[in-house]
Design an enzyme around this catalytic site. Sequence first.
Site, PDB file in Angstrom:
ATOM      1  N   SER A  71       0.812  -1.277  -0.052  1.00 13.87           N
ATOM      2  CA  SER A  71       0.199   0.038   0.003  1.00 13.87           C
ATOM      3  C   SER A  71       1.060   1.324  -0.088  1.00 13.87           C
ATOM      4  O   SER A  71       1.773   1.141   0.374  1.00 13.87           O
ATOM      5  CB  SER A  71      -1.031  -0.057   1.273  1.00 13.87           C
ATOM      6  OG  SER A  71      -1.634   1.172   1.432  1.00 13.87           O
ATOM      7  N   TYR A  76      -3.103  -0.599  10.409  1.00 14.94           N
ATOM      8  CA  TYR A  76      -3.032  -1.012   9.047  1.00 14.94           C
ATOM      9  C   TYR A  76      -1.800  -0.518   8.372  1.00 14.94           C
ATOM     10  O   TYR A  76      -1.112  -1.441   7.815  1.00 14.94           O
ATOM     11  CB  TYR A  76      -4.213  -0.385   8.339  1.00 14.94           C
ATOM     12  CG  TYR A  76      -4.453  -0.578   6.949  1.00 14.94           C
ATOM     13  CD1 TYR A  76      -4.718  -1.916   6.373  1.00 14.94           C
ATOM     14  CD2 TYR A  76      -3.786   0.552   5.925  1.00 14.94           C
ATOM     15  CE1 TYR A  76      -4.631  -2.109   5.015  1.00 14.94           C
ATOM     16  CE2 TYR A  76      -3.766   0.180   4.726  1.00 14.94           C
ATOM     17  CZ  TYR A  76      -4.391  -0.923   4.115  1.00 14.94           C
ATOM     18  OH  TYR A  76      -4.390  -1.221   2.938  1.00 14.94           O
TER      19      TYR A  76
END
Length: 684
Positions: free
Chosen positions: A561, A574
């Site tokens: 990501s 996350y």
Amino acid sequence: MTDLTVPQQLIARSNRLGSDPKNTNYAGGNTSAKGTETDPVTGQPVELVWVKGSGGDLGTLKESGLAVLRLDRMRALVDVYPGIDREDEMVAAFDYCLHGKGGAAPSIDTAMHGLVDAAHVDHLHPDSGIAIATAADGPSLTQQVFGDKVVWVPWRRPGFQLGLDIAEIKEKNPQAVGCILGGHGITAWGDTSEEAETNSLWIIDTAAAYIAEHSKAEPFGAPLEGYGALPEAERRAKAAALAGTIRGIASKDAAAAGRSMVGHFTDSSVVLDFLAAAEHPRLAALGTSCPDHFLRTKVKPLVLDLPASASVEDSIARLKELHEEYRADYQGYYDRNATPDSPAIRGADPLIVLVPGVGMFSYGKDKQTARVAGEFYVNAINVMRGAEGLSTYAPIDEAEKFRIEYWALEEAKLQRMPQPKPLAGRIALVTGAAGGIGKATAKKLAGEGAVVVVADLSLEKAEAAAAEIGGADVAIGVAADVSDEAAVQAAVDATVLAFGGVDLVVNNAGLSLSKALLDTTGEDFDLQHRVMAKGSFLVAKATARVMIDQELGGDIIYISSKNSVFAGPNNIAYSATKANQAHQVRLLAAELGAHGIKVNGVNPDGVVQGSGIFASGWGANRAAVYGVEEKDLGKFYAQRTILKKEVLPEHIANAVFVLCGPEMTHTTGLHVPVDAGVAAAFLR
């Protein structure tokens, strides 16, 4: 039936015969029908023969798969036939006999159908018929089994002369309904489509009944101590442990040409019983006989000569020794039989590997080819059982096998095959692939030629996604909780048993919790890391072991990501785990490069469409953080990018393909941003 046209009758009969494996193998045999139509040029009646074209399958045959030829022109070829030494020229001559346009290319067996004086002809490869055809006393057995209704034809390579031979036999034996082709199969005929089908089935069933009634009790010899089937769980675990090594063995020459073989595994009782009997080494060494069989299986298999109880380590060591012996033996076979104009050797690796107590591994350029090769070797075992039960199995000699395997016409057929897709022969495992990025990636990889295992927490969703991609020869679904080491190993085992190994892994499974630091619990943090950081590690570890065993290199790709490098609010669990994944890429790239395994990553941003993560609450939380409606989140993410474009799952899939495709063979340890341009996430 009488309301059907001649070609429609032929298609219906062909589909019925070809859909039952007792009658013929996949893509094996051919059928024909003769009739009269009006010539559109002259307006006069013209006699035609419709015959299954080259490369088709009877069970799925359509009219487009038929070659249509003028009978007068075809039969006129008898007068210009130059003899057995120039047999191959006759196949090209069939093109000058074609009627109309379109249709399939005529096969080598066209002469058999055109020259035999019968309205309907079937040529099939039933196990029971080939058992008689490969028995040492096949001629006398044919008489005993069928009386004068079926005539023996000595082995002759398929072609024009064989057509002449069968035509002569039918003419001289008006009472006959068909013949046994030595070493090959059966041919039957009839005045109507129904009669030809009835005669074909009578020959097949009569042979099967005779074998069942008269066969000796143990055609393959007495049970061989220690070679019986292992319990199911144990044999499948051993098969999975051996699969990587065996695929590497089958792919040595293919890998040198930049390809790999796809595999298929079967532990059917037919295979296990054969390998448990004392005579299996002798019979396996004799090889198969029917041309359809050995063209798919090579002339003989590689057989592990250790008992079922042998350890995985001992089995691997012995398989590697036997592989070298097999290669030397195959090279000798080629050298003994090749002539100056023979095609170059096509590889000396086995396509069938038999492991006592475990089962059979078969290989091909794709899953269907590998599966069919295995089915053909099961046919061969059935043939051996029938022949040994009545007599002695005596296949055609190796010189004849070589003439078929390295036939100029067979070589020409191979050269006409379309170029493979970029990922042909590669086996992909994609986690979290039931939706979103994972599903788009699985579709992309399959579209570029790979076979794909769709892994997801939900088996039902994984199987549904796989079904969208294609049938079981293209994609399968498996359940996989990536945070559970045993579940990961089970998914990898399912992958290697389905397709033979693994080359391309996409670590995509994940979840996302959007919480501020003070609201993030220890369980939140641990859950995020168990699924993505630990899960990626477990998948990489289990699949890297297979890749190392295969010695074929491979690709591991992490869907990380932009958050792995970008610091944003309310995202501690996350983003921290994404940073962990990002560094796993670098660590594994450094460690696995020695094995030819590349490890790279893709850094997406804000892939809202089709995302399970966004749909499960993450989207609402991120929308609240940024002060926008959840339905507008994709547009919001797009507007904050340099390119002002929304990132879709397909864009991530495209990046994965580039990283594992043929143009990026020298790149490892790289993270590719696919975020439409987020300056704060630029890599430094």
